[in-house]
Design a protein around this motif. Structure first.
Motif, PDB file in Angstrom:
ATOM      1  N   THR A 251      98.062 121.636  28.877  1.00  0.00           N
ATOM      2  CA  THR A 251      97.840 120.872  27.586  1.00  0.00           C
ATOM      3  C   THR A 251      98.740 119.661  27.464  1.00  0.00           C
ATOM      4  OG1 THR A 251      96.689 122.600  26.700  1.00  0.00           O
ATOM      5  CG2 THR A 251      97.650 121.009  25.183  1.00  0.00           C
ATOM      6  N   SER A 252      99.937 119.858  27.817  1.00  0.00           N
ATOM      7  CA  SER A 252     101.014 119.063  27.656  1.00  0.00           C
ATOM      8  C   SER A 252     101.109 117.862  28.574  1.00  0.00           C
ATOM      9  CB  SER A 252     102.398 119.582  27.447  1.00  0.00           C
ATOM     10  OG  SER A 252     102.746 120.298  28.662  1.00  0.00           O
ATOM     11  N   SER A 253     100.101 118.038  29.688  1.00  0.00           N
ATOM     12  CA  SER A 253     100.275 117.138  30.774  1.00  0.00           C
ATOM     13  C   SER A 253     101.382 117.284  31.989  1.00  0.00           C
ATOM     14  CB  SER A 253      99.940 115.795  30.505  1.00  0.00           C
ATOM     15  OG  SER A 253      98.707 115.543  29.874  1.00  0.00           O
ATOM     16  N   THR A 254     102.160 118.375  31.563  1.00  0.00           N
ATOM     17  CA  THR A 254     103.204 118.751  32.525  1.00  0.00           C
ATOM     18  C   THR A 254     102.635 118.966  34.054  1.00  0.00           C
ATOM     19  OG1 THR A 254     104.446 119.407  30.604  1.00  0.00           O
ATOM     20  CG2 THR A 254     105.238 119.972  32.892  1.00  0.00           C
ATOM     21  N   ILE A 255     101.802 119.924  34.228  1.00  0.00           N
ATOM     22  CA  ILE A 255     100.960 120.075  35.331  1.00  0.00           C
ATOM     23  C   ILE A 255      99.624 119.922  35.236  1.00  0.00           C
ATOM     24  CG2 ILE A 255     102.767 121.688  35.937  1.00  0.00           C
ATOM     25  CD1 ILE A 255     100.740 123.823  35.354  1.00  0.00           C
ATOM     26  N   THR A 256      98.690 119.473  36.298  1.00  0.00           N
ATOM     27  CA  THR A 256      97.275 119.473  36.474  1.00  0.00           C
ATOM     28  C   THR A 256      96.624 120.801  36.294  1.00  0.00           C
ATOM     29  OG1 THR A 256      97.018 119.465  38.621  1.00  0.00           O
ATOM     30  CG2 THR A 256      97.699 117.334  37.811  1.00  0.00           C
ATOM     31  N   LEU A 257      95.417 120.679  35.806  1.00  0.00           N
ATOM     32  CA  LEU A 257      94.614 121.918  35.597  1.00  0.00           C
ATOM     33  C   LEU A 257      94.639 122.518  37.199  1.00  0.00           C
ATOM     34  CD1 LEU A 257      92.372 123.711  34.556  1.00  0.00           C
ATOM     35  CD2 LEU A 257      90.699 122.166  35.010  1.00  0.00           C
ATOM     36  N   ALA A 258      94.498 121.635  38.186  1.00  0.00           N
ATOM     37  CA  ALA A 258      94.269 122.405  39.653  1.00  0.00           C
ATOM     38  C   ALA A 258      95.654 122.832  39.964  1.00  0.00           C
ATOM     39  CB  ALA A 258      94.029 121.062  40.553  1.00  0.00           C
ATOM     40  N   GLU A 259      96.848 122.300  39.617  1.00  0.00           N
ATOM     41  CA  GLU A 259      98.075 123.005  39.835  1.00  0.00           C
ATOM     42  C   GLU A 259      98.019 124.446  39.257  1.00  0.00           C
ATOM     43  OE1 GLU A 259     100.790 119.142  40.642  1.00  0.00           O
ATOM     44  OE2 GLU A 259     100.387 119.710  38.550  1.00  0.00           O
ATOM     45  N   ALA A 260      97.550 124.328  37.902  1.00  0.00           N
ATOM     46  CA  ALA A 260      97.742 125.601  37.135  1.00  0.00           C
ATOM     47  C   ALA A 260      96.918 126.723  37.882  1.00  0.00           C
ATOM     48  CB  ALA A 260      97.370 125.551  35.857  1.00  0.00           C
ATOM     49  N   GLU A 261      95.590 126.263  38.358  1.00  0.00           N
ATOM     50  CA  GLU A 261      94.881 127.296  38.927  1.00  0.00           C
ATOM     51  C   GLU A 261      95.564 127.717  40.194  1.00  0.00           C
ATOM     52  OE1 GLU A 261      90.803 125.572  37.341  1.00  0.00           O
ATOM     53  OE2 GLU A 261      91.306 125.066  39.304  1.00  0.00           O
ATOM     54  N   ARG A 262      96.089 126.826  40.999  1.00  0.00           N
ATOM     55  CA  ARG A 262      96.685 127.153  42.513  1.00  0.00           C
ATOM     56  C   ARG A 262      97.824 128.192  42.173  1.00  0.00           C
ATOM     57  NH1 ARG A 262      96.010 121.864  43.942  1.00  0.00           N
ATOM     58  NH2 ARG A 262      98.326 121.540  43.504  1.00  0.00           N
ATOM     59  N   LEU A 263      98.335 128.055  41.069  1.00  0.00           N
ATOM     60  CA  LEU A 263      99.885 128.762  40.627  1.00  0.00           C
ATOM     61  C   LEU A 263      99.123 130.039  40.175  1.00  0.00           C
ATOM     62  CD1 LEU A 263     102.041 126.143  39.116  1.00  0.00           C
ATOM     63  CD2 LEU A 263     102.551 127.380  41.380  1.00  0.00           C
ATOM     64  N   CYS A 264      98.324 130.418  39.173  1.00  0.00           N
ATOM     65  CA  CYS A 264      97.991 131.483  38.662  1.00  0.00           C
ATOM     66  C   CYS A 264      97.240 132.612  39.079  1.00  0.00           C
ATOM     67  CB  CYS A 264      97.632 131.045  37.012  1.00  0.00           C
ATOM     68  SG  CYS A 264      98.725 130.429  35.995  1.00  0.00           S
ATOM     69  N   ILE A 265      95.955 131.760  39.598  1.00  0.00           N
ATOM     70  CA  ILE A 265      94.791 132.743  40.142  1.00  0.00           C
ATOM     71  C   ILE A 265      95.030 133.760  41.241  1.00  0.00           C
ATOM     72  CG2 ILE A 265      92.393 132.455  41.032  1.00  0.00           C
ATOM     73  CD1 ILE A 265      92.952 131.722  38.102  1.00  0.00           C
ATOM     74  N   PRO A 266      96.034 133.190  42.277  1.00  0.00           N
ATOM     75  CA  PRO A 266      96.280 134.006  43.458  1.00  0.00           C
ATOM     76  C   PRO A 266      97.214 135.259  42.912  1.00  0.00           C
ATOM     77  CG  PRO A 266      96.773 132.023  43.949  1.00  0.00           C
ATOM     78  CD  PRO A 266      96.490 131.641  42.721  1.00  0.00           C
ATOM     79  N   VAL A 267      97.977 135.173  41.879  1.00  0.00           N
ATOM     80  CA  VAL A 267      98.812 136.273  41.411  1.00  0.00           C
ATOM     81  C   VAL A 267      97.681 137.151  40.361  1.00  0.00           C
ATOM     82  CG1 VAL A 267     100.223 136.634  39.480  1.00  0.00           C
ATOM     83  CG2 VAL A 267     100.680 134.861  40.947  1.00  0.00           C
ATOM     84  N   VAL A 268      96.783 136.509  39.817  1.00  0.00           N
ATOM     85  CA  VAL A 268      95.762 137.408  38.937  1.00  0.00           C
ATOM     86  C   VAL A 268      94.715 138.224  39.652  1.00  0.00           C
ATOM     87  CG1 VAL A 268      93.758 137.122  37.406  1.00  0.00           C
ATOM     88  CG2 VAL A 268      95.846 135.685  36.916  1.00  0.00           C
ATOM     89  N   ILE A 269      94.324 137.638  40.939  1.00  0.00           N
ATOM     90  CA  ILE A 269      93.486 138.296  41.961  1.00  0.00           C
ATOM     91  C   ILE A 269      94.211 139.259  42.449  1.00  0.00           C
ATOM     92  CG2 ILE A 269      92.162 137.879  43.852  1.00  0.00           C
ATOM     93  CD1 ILE A 269      91.451 135.185  43.342  1.00  0.00           C
ATOM     94  N   ALA A 270      95.584 139.286  43.088  1.00  0.00           N
ATOM     95  CA  ALA A 270      96.360 140.330  43.530  1.00  0.00           C
ATOM     96  C   ALA A 270      96.645 141.224  42.607  1.00  0.00           C
ATOM     97  CB  ALA A 270      97.745 139.630  44.056  1.00  0.00           C
ATOM     98  N   ALA A 271      96.864 141.159  41.300  1.00  0.00           N
ATOM     99  CA  ALA A 271      96.927 142.264  40.189  1.00  0.00           C
ATOM    100  C   ALA A 271      95.602 143.017  40.120  1.00  0.00           C
ATOM    101  CB  ALA A 271      97.608 141.742  38.975  1.00  0.00           C
ATOM    102  N   ALA A 272      94.450 142.405  39.988  1.00  0.00           N
ATOM    103  CA  ALA A 272      93.417 142.864  39.828  1.00  0.00           C
ATOM    104  C   ALA A 272      92.781 143.612  41.053  1.00  0.00           C
ATOM    105  CB  ALA A 272      92.193 141.753  39.561  1.00  0.00           C
TER     106      ALA A 272
END
Length: 278
Positions: A251-272
């Motif tokens: 939201t604050s344009s510190t990182i892009t949406l694509a960067e956020a997805e690359r950072l978060c989704i692997p962690v979320v998938i691994a946990a699930a």
């Protein structure tokens, strides 16, 4: 019938600043309250409360210099009371909805700092007193606007979650949706939540909803894995905090949406997947 007076808007403006409303209004064949409403409707600035009674107030307050449409003719008193345009009467809920819609438009186009009850009242052609009857303070309005934003945000996220087939897919869709919604419509909510008083009141309002959602996820973990409640709660809290923080950075344009997805989704998938394999 009292005599009517045709004045330029600038002339009425000058009179308002020359003598108290309680003195001027009878001279114009009106009540002080009626004249105040005329000024509010025409966007004519009036001296603040205490201006005529306190030398300190009158010394510190200067008559405004700018006035819109100064040559507009205003009919005061007499028959004008009966010739005023018939106004539509709205219910309190209709006024509330209209005020929130205008507040949202102002916040999106100019920023939350430009939202005020006075400006909204002028835009909706209602008196400032009517605006305060709906929302006592600006803070009340901002809290309601923030709650509406987060509820719309959550409703859109739940729709996205329903598209997932398996439990893992639902968890991933929930995280993806949260990040994408932050990218598309999170700016206004983030701006509202920078106000500490608004943030505190919104969090209090949303606390039961958040607790219910957290308890649901914790219960699922307790069923699926051999962990105690403290570990389950910590796991849910950490994943939620990760995705929310990433959304704030998007939201604050510190990182892009694509960067956020690359950072978060692997962690979320691994946990699930870890939960399913337990």
């Amino acid at each position: 019938m009292a005599e009517s007076h045709n004045l330029k808007k600038s002339e009425l403006f000058d009179l308002i600043w020359q003598k108290p409303m309680s003195v001027l209004a009878p001279e114009l064949g009106m009540s002080a309250n009626g004249l105040a409403k005329v000024c509010d409707r025409l966007n004519i600035p009036r001296p603040p409360k205490g201006y005529w009674r306190s030398e300190a107030v009158s010394r510190d307050v200067s008559k405004p210099e700018a006035l819109s449409d100064p040559d507009e003719i205003v009919q005061i008193g007499g028959a004008c009371r009966h010739e005023r345009k018939r106004r539509v009467r709205y219910s309190p809920e209709e006024r509330r909805r209209m005020m929130l819609d205008v507040a949202r438009q102002i916040a999106l186009s100019e920023g939350v700092h430009e939202v005020s009850l006075r400006r909204i009242a002028l835009q909706l052609e209602m008196s400032e007193a009517q605006a305060h009857n709906v929302f006592s303070t600006r803070e009340d309005l901002l809290v309601e606007l923030a709650v509406e934003e987060v509820e719309a945000y959550e409703a859109a996220r739940l729709v996205a979650v329903e598209r997932g087939g398996s439990r893992v897919a639902k968890v991933v869709m929930s995280s993806l949706s949260r990040l994408r919604l932050a990218s598309e419509q999170g700016a206004i909510f983030q701006s509202l939540m920078r106000n500490s008083k608004v943030r505190q009141r919104v969090n209090e309002r949303r606390k039961p909803v958040r607790q219910a959602a957290s308890e649901k996820h914790v219960s699922a973990l307790l069923r699926e894995k051999q962990v105690d409640q403290a570990e389950a709660l910590a796991s849910v809290s950490m994943l939620t905090a990760l995705v929310i923080r990433a959304g704030d950075l998007v939201t604050s344009s510190t990182i892009t949406l694509a960067e956020a997805e690359r950072l978060c989704i692997p962690v979320v998938i691994a946990a699930a997947l870890d939960r399913e394999s337990a």
